[in-house]
Design an enzyme around this catalytic site. Structure first.
Site, PDB file in Angstrom:
ATOM      1  N   ASN A   1       0.823  -1.215   0.000  1.00  0.00           N
ATOM      2  CA  ASN A   1       0.000   0.000   0.000  1.00  0.00           C
ATOM      3  C   ASN A   1       0.856   1.263   0.000  1.00  0.00           C
ATOM      4  OD1 ASN A   1      -2.444   1.734   0.676  1.00  0.00           O
ATOM      5  ND2 ASN A   1      -1.180   2.056   2.508  1.00  0.00           N
TER       6      ASN A   1
ATOM      7  N   ARG B   1      -8.427   5.089   1.827  1.00  0.00           N
ATOM      8  CA  ARG B   1      -7.700   4.477   0.701  1.00  0.00           C
ATOM      9  C   ARG B   1      -6.686   5.419   0.085  1.00  0.00           C
ATOM     10  NH1 ARG B   1     -12.850   1.833   0.032  1.00  0.00           N
ATOM     11  NH2 ARG B   1     -12.608  -0.332   0.776  1.00  0.00           N
TER      12      ARG B   1
ATOM     13  N   ARG C   1       0.053 -12.445   2.702  1.00  0.00           N
ATOM     14  CA  ARG C   1      -0.710 -11.565   3.571  1.00  0.00           C
ATOM     15  C   ARG C   1      -0.631 -10.205   2.928  1.00  0.00           C
ATOM     16  NH1 ARG C   1       0.669  -7.417   7.226  1.00  0.00           N
ATOM     17  NH2 ARG C   1      -0.833  -7.108   8.982  1.00  0.00           N
TER      18      ARG C   1
ATOM     19  N   ASP D   1      -0.765  -6.547   3.526  1.00  0.00           N
ATOM     20  CA  ASP D   1      -0.739  -5.572   4.611  1.00  0.00           C
ATOM     21  C   ASP D   1      -1.603  -4.353   4.288  1.00  0.00           C
ATOM     22  OD1 ASP D   1       0.640  -4.425   7.049  1.00  0.00           O
ATOM     23  OD2 ASP D   1       1.188  -2.927   5.563  1.00  0.00           O
TER      24      ASP D   1
ATOM     25  N   HIS E   1      -6.605   0.004   3.255  1.00  0.00           N
ATOM     26  CA  HIS E   1      -6.135   1.277   2.683  1.00  0.00           C
ATOM     27  C   HIS E   1      -5.900   1.196   1.187  1.00  0.00           C
ATOM     28  CE1 HIS E   1      -5.957   2.553   6.795  1.00  0.00           C
ATOM     29  NE2 HIS E   1      -5.451   1.370   7.050  1.00  0.00           N
TER      30      HIS E   1
ATOM     31  N   GLU F   1      -5.265  -8.105   5.258  1.00  0.00           N
ATOM     32  CA  GLU F   1      -5.383  -7.512   6.587  1.00  0.00           C
ATOM     33  C   GLU F   1      -6.367  -6.369   6.523  1.00  0.00           C
ATOM     34  OE1 GLU F   1      -3.042  -4.602   7.882  1.00  0.00           O
ATOM     35  OE2 GLU F   1      -3.465  -4.822   9.999  1.00  0.00           O
TER      36      GLU F   1
ATOM     37  N   ASN G   1      -2.045 -11.068  17.181  1.00  0.00           N
ATOM     38  CA  ASN G   1      -1.124 -10.914  16.059  1.00  0.00           C
ATOM     39  C   ASN G   1       0.003  -9.977  16.465  1.00  0.00           C
ATOM     40  OD1 ASN G   1      -2.189  -8.324  15.798  1.00  0.00           O
ATOM     41  ND2 ASN G   1      -2.386  -8.452  13.576  1.00  0.00           N
TER      42      ASN G   1
ATOM     43  N   ARG H   1      -4.228 -19.268  12.411  1.00  0.00           N
ATOM     44  CA  ARG H   1      -2.832 -18.820  12.437  1.00  0.00           C
ATOM     45  C   ARG H   1      -2.368 -18.749  13.880  1.00  0.00           C
ATOM     46  NH1 ARG H   1      -1.841 -13.029  10.057  1.00  0.00           N
ATOM     47  NH2 ARG H   1      -2.855 -12.459  12.026  1.00  0.00           N
TER      48      ARG H   1
HETATM   49  C1  QV4 Z   1       4.693   9.199  12.578  1.00  0.00           C
HETATM   50  C2  QV4 Z   1       3.443  10.018  12.869  1.00  0.00           C
HETATM   51  C3  QV4 Z   1       2.786  10.442  11.571  1.00  0.00           C
HETATM   52  C4  QV4 Z   1       3.782  11.222  10.754  1.00  0.00           C
HETATM   53  C5  QV4 Z   1       4.979  10.323  10.451  1.00  0.00           C
HETATM   54  C6  QV4 Z   1       6.004  11.037   9.643  1.00  0.00           C
HETATM   55  O1  QV4 Z   1       2.525   9.179  13.594  1.00  0.00           O
HETATM   56  O2  QV4 Z   1       1.639  11.238  11.854  1.00  0.00           O
HETATM   57  O3  QV4 Z   1       3.178  11.651   9.548  1.00  0.00           O
HETATM   58  O4  QV4 Z   1       5.580   9.868  11.671  1.00  0.00           O
HETATM   59  O5  QV4 Z   1       6.875  10.062   9.051  1.00  0.00           O
HETATM   60  C7  QV4 Z   1       5.601   4.038  12.387  1.00  0.00           C
HETATM   61  C8  QV4 Z   1       5.509   4.879  13.666  1.00  0.00           C
HETATM   62  C9  QV4 Z   1       4.608   6.079  13.433  1.00  0.00           C
HETATM   63  C10 QV4 Z   1       5.149   6.885  12.258  1.00  0.00           C
HETATM   64  C11 QV4 Z   1       5.170   5.960  11.028  1.00  0.00           C
HETATM   65  C12 QV4 Z   1       5.681   6.666   9.782  1.00  0.00           C
HETATM   66  O6  QV4 Z   1       4.960   4.067  14.700  1.00  0.00           O
HETATM   67  O7  QV4 Z   1       4.594   6.877  14.605  1.00  0.00           O
HETATM   68  O8  QV4 Z   1       4.272   7.988  11.977  1.00  0.00           O
HETATM   69  O9  QV4 Z   1       6.009   4.827  11.297  1.00  0.00           O
HETATM   70  O10 QV4 Z   1       6.959   7.166  10.013  1.00  0.00           O
HETATM   71  C13 QV4 Z   1       3.356  -0.657  11.771  1.00  0.00           C
HETATM   72  C14 QV4 Z   1       3.209   0.035  13.136  1.00  0.00           C
HETATM   73  C15 QV4 Z   1       3.138   1.538  12.989  1.00  0.00           C
HETATM   74  C16 QV4 Z   1       4.328   2.020  12.174  1.00  0.00           C
HETATM   75  C17 QV4 Z   1       4.214   1.369  10.795  1.00  0.00           C
HETATM   76  C18 QV4 Z   1       5.284   1.849   9.828  1.00  0.00           C
HETATM   77  O11 QV4 Z   1       2.022  -0.425  13.753  1.00  0.00           O
HETATM   78  O12 QV4 Z   1       3.198   2.112  14.281  1.00  0.00           O
HETATM   79  O13 QV4 Z   1       4.325   3.455  12.081  1.00  0.00           O
HETATM   80  O14 QV4 Z   1       4.354  -0.045  10.954  1.00  0.00           O
HETATM   81  O15 QV4 Z   1       6.550   1.658  10.375  1.00  0.00           O
HETATM   82  C19 QV4 Z   1      -4.412   0.499  11.108  1.00  0.00           C
HETATM   83  C20 QV4 Z   1      -4.348  -0.117   9.712  1.00  0.00           C
HETATM   84  C21 QV4 Z   1      -3.704  -1.474   9.721  1.00  0.00           C
HETATM   85  C22 QV4 Z   1      -2.342  -1.419  10.430  1.00  0.00           C
HETATM   86  C23 QV4 Z   1      -2.596  -0.886  11.862  1.00  0.00           C
HETATM   87  C24 QV4 Z   1      -1.297  -0.800  12.652  1.00  0.00           C
HETATM   88  O16 QV4 Z   1      -5.650  -0.235   9.165  1.00  0.00           O
HETATM   89  O17 QV4 Z   1      -3.501  -1.936   8.374  1.00  0.00           O
HETATM   90  O18 QV4 Z   1      -3.172   0.411  11.792  1.00  0.00           O
HETATM   91  N1  QV4 Z   1      -1.682  -2.729  10.452  1.00  0.00           N
HETATM   92  C25 QV4 Z   1      -0.658  -2.994   9.418  1.00  0.00           C
HETATM   93  C26 QV4 Z   1       0.516  -3.756  10.003  1.00  0.00           C
HETATM   94  C27 QV4 Z   1       1.270  -2.852  10.973  1.00  0.00           C
HETATM   95  C28 QV4 Z   1       1.919  -1.700  10.199  1.00  0.00           C
HETATM   96  C29 QV4 Z   1       1.079  -1.228   9.082  1.00  0.00           C
HETATM   97  C30 QV4 Z   1      -0.112  -1.787   8.761  1.00  0.00           C
HETATM   98  C31 QV4 Z   1       1.681  -0.232   8.181  1.00  0.00           C
HETATM   99  O19 QV4 Z   1       0.058  -4.905  10.670  1.00  0.00           O
HETATM  100  O20 QV4 Z   1       2.278  -3.575  11.672  1.00  0.00           O
HETATM  101  O21 QV4 Z   1       2.116  -0.584  11.097  1.00  0.00           O
HETATM  102  O22 QV4 Z   1       2.392  -0.991   7.221  1.00  0.00           O
HETATM  103  O23 QV4 Z   1      -5.386  -0.154  11.860  1.00  0.00           O
HETATM  104 CA    CA Z   2      -3.680   3.632   0.079  1.00  0.00          CA
END
Ligand code: QV4
Ligand code: CA
Length: 511
Positions: A115, A173, A210, A212, A216, A248, A313, A352
């Site tokens: 995404n 999205r 999976r 991710d 979105h 997911e 998870n 899982r």
């Molecule tokens: C921060 C600020 C933002 C800012 C940004 C600037 O919050 O407002 O704009 O910096 O760069 C990490 C940090 C987060 C940071 C972001 C981007 O925690 O603070 O933003 O990086 O720099 C995992 C973690 C997130 C992590 C992300 C990317 O959970 O904390 O963000 O990886 O490293 C929703 C979705 C669902 C998602 C879930 C967590 O619908 O799809 O949130 N789950 C999947 C994965 C999850 C992963 C992501 C999606 C993103 O299972 O592990 O998020 O790929 O519910």
């Molecule tokens: Ca998107």
């Protein structure tokens, strides 16, 4: 075989709902943050012999290197390129893992982060797991290549560029999830780059993906990518096999986007499952195990043949994503084993099992401020998964999948596969039991008093080994024995203070 090819040729490609596991293998395990060399060994020495169907691996593509905080696990959810090059290993090690696991009938499912790329604040340079140059500010990823044109900036209508309201499906999205640069999956160029990456993995021998952050991505854009995917490698799979897809999507209700929008593409994660089961097993909000009699669609979950289910998870075991405080994890070991045991015994969904690492939790105002901590490592290099003489794992790898109670319930699920849910019993509180046809039976005591009763198991008469308290070894049982009489009835006694207050017997544990 011919029939199978005909089916998929007719476009009745139901196949993307099938995990492509070997016959009789009904679960996968998420070996979160493991290295490829360790997964290859685990397939051969443990997963194949114990009937695990496959492994969900951490994202294998090059990701950003985050040094503040120091190497968080979530850096792997910030792609820099689609090179197979991460802290888990390089492409040679990846190929070796897929080959060795497939050769012993254990499948590999890739966590595909398609995404987005890295965070908007990711900076510029070569701070990436394979040294590829990128510039987040300019949205330049030359190692793919992606440029500014390949992102949704112009499409997102919020002032911040980020998702501000989960009740607006367009924002969810087309805008940035926590600041992650959002790819323009409506563009054929982007779809093709993603499909090329996934086809590279399919040709190596993976069994599925999976997807991710599927919430979105527009379901139609996902489908456009899936339509570009090759059939699986015929070295290990029947001709015409389609990659298994599980998306997911966190849908606990109340948002604009629902899981069912994604059913056309493949299975979908059912997050209601773990959240509700945790509440029941913890006996919160007046919930009782007796209410599990109609577990599954009866609780408002998606159809069983579209569901990918789990107790916890990698996100919600540490407060990310969804599920909240009710989620049971390895930290709550006794209740966790009951929840995983119930999940594996019940026919709903494709299951899982989570396999984690330990980290130094530190709660400040109810929030674990160490939720970011990455896998066990020596100066950033992920530690080997060492195996102790008692078959547990060392180096702070938890290896829940190696806990006797969980490992034996993975086998239970294989033995009862296809058998109907029947012979339900409950005491109106938290003592329940049910069988799976004439192949298996399980009894739980989650009340604060002992259970002692005679139940109809549905099993043939004989002496059975309880696979929770022990193992059937050389025709004998190292744990509790259960005597089933010829009318299928058996007497069960379970103390509420037992180490594991549940008993499970099945056709293969008959002495
Ligand atoms: C921060 C600020 C933002 C800012 C940004 C600037 O919050 O407002 O704009 O910096 O760069 C990490 C940090 C987060 C940071 C972001 C981007 O925690 O603070 O933003 O990086 O720099 C995992 C973690 C997130 C992590 C992300 C990317 O959970 O904390 O963000 O990886 O490293 C929703 C979705 C669902 C998602 C879930 C967590 O619908 O799809 O949130 N789950 C999947 C994965 C999850 C992963 C992501 C999606 C993103 O299972 O592990 O998020 O790929 O519910
Ligand atoms: Ca998107």
């Amino acid at each position: 075989m011919k029939f199978f090819v005909l089916l998929s040729a007719l476009g009745l490609c139901w196949a993307q709902y099938s995990p492509n596991t070997q016959q009789g293998r009904t679960s996968m395990v998420h070996l979160f943050e493991w290295r490829w060399v360790d997964i290859a060994k685990e397939c051969e020495r443990y997963l194949a012999p114990n009937g695990f169907g496959g492994v969900q691996i951490s994202p294998p593509n090059e990701n950003i290197v985050v040094n503040n905080p120091s190497r968080p696990w979530w850096e792997r959810y910030q792609p820099i390129s689609y090179k197979i090059c991460t802290r888990s290993g390089n492409e040679d090690e990846f190929r070796d893992m897929v080959t060795r696991c497939n050769n012993v009938g254990v499948r590999i499912y890739v966590d595909a982060v398609i995404n987005h790329m890295c965070g908007e604040g990711g900076g510029a340079g070569t701070s990436s797991t394979c040294g590829s140059y990128f510039n987040a500010g300019n949205r330049e990823f030359p190692a793919v290549p992606y440029s500014g044109w390949d992102f949704n900036d112009g499409k997102c209508r919020t002032s911040s560029g980020g998702i501000e309201n989960y009740n607006d499906a367009y924002q969810v999205r087309d805008c940035r999830l926590t600041g992650l640069l959002d790819l323009a999956l409506e563009k054929d160029y982007v779809r093709t780059q993603i499909a090329n990456y996934m086809n590279h993995l399919i040709d190596i021998g993976v069994a599925g993906f999976r997807l991710d952050a599927s919430k979105h991505m527009w379901p139609g854009d996902i489908k456009a990518v899936l339509d570009k995917l090759h059939n699986l490698n015929t070295k290990w799979f029947p001709g015409g096999s389609r990659p298994f897809i599980f998306q997911e999507v966190i849908d606990l209700g109340g948002e604009a986007i629902t899981s069912s929008e994604y059913f056309g593409n493949g299975r979908v994660t059912e997050f209601k499952y773990g959240a509700k089961l945790g509440t029941v097993i913890r006996r919160w909000n007046g919930e009782k195990m007796a209410y599990l009699k109609n577990w599954g669609e009866g609780w408002g979950f998606m159809p069983s043949d579209r569901a990918l289910v789990f107790v916890d998870n990698h996100d919600n075991q540490r407060g990310h994503g969804a599920g909240g405080a009710s989620i049971l994890t390895f930290w709550d070991a006794r209740l966790y084993k009951m929840a995983v045991g119930f999940m594996l015994a019940h026919p709903y969904g494709f299951t899982r099992v989570m396999s984690s690492y330990r980290w130094p939790r530190n709660f400040v105002n109810g929030q674990d401020v160490n939720d970011w901590i990455g896998p066990p490592n020596n100066n950033g290099v992920i530690k080997e998964v060492t195996i102790n003489p008692d078959t547990t794992c060392g180096n702070d790898w938890v290896c829940e999948h190696r806990w006797r109670q969980i490992r034996n319930m993975v086998a239970f699920r294989n033995v009862v596969d296809g058998q109907p849910f029947q012979n339900w019993w409950d005491n109106g509180s938290n003592q329940v039991a049910f069988g799976r046809g004439n192949k298996g039976f399980i009894v739980f005591n989650n009340d604060d008093w002992s259970l002692s009763t005679t139940l109809q198991t549905g099993l043939p008469g004989g002496t059975y080994c309880d696979v929770i308290s022990g193992d059937k070894i050389n025709g004998d049982c190292t744990g509790i024995k259960v005597y089933v009489s010829n009318d299928g009835k058996a007497q069960f006694s379970i103390s509420n203070s037992a180490e594991d207050p549940f008993i499970a017997i099945h056709a293969d544990s008959k002495l």
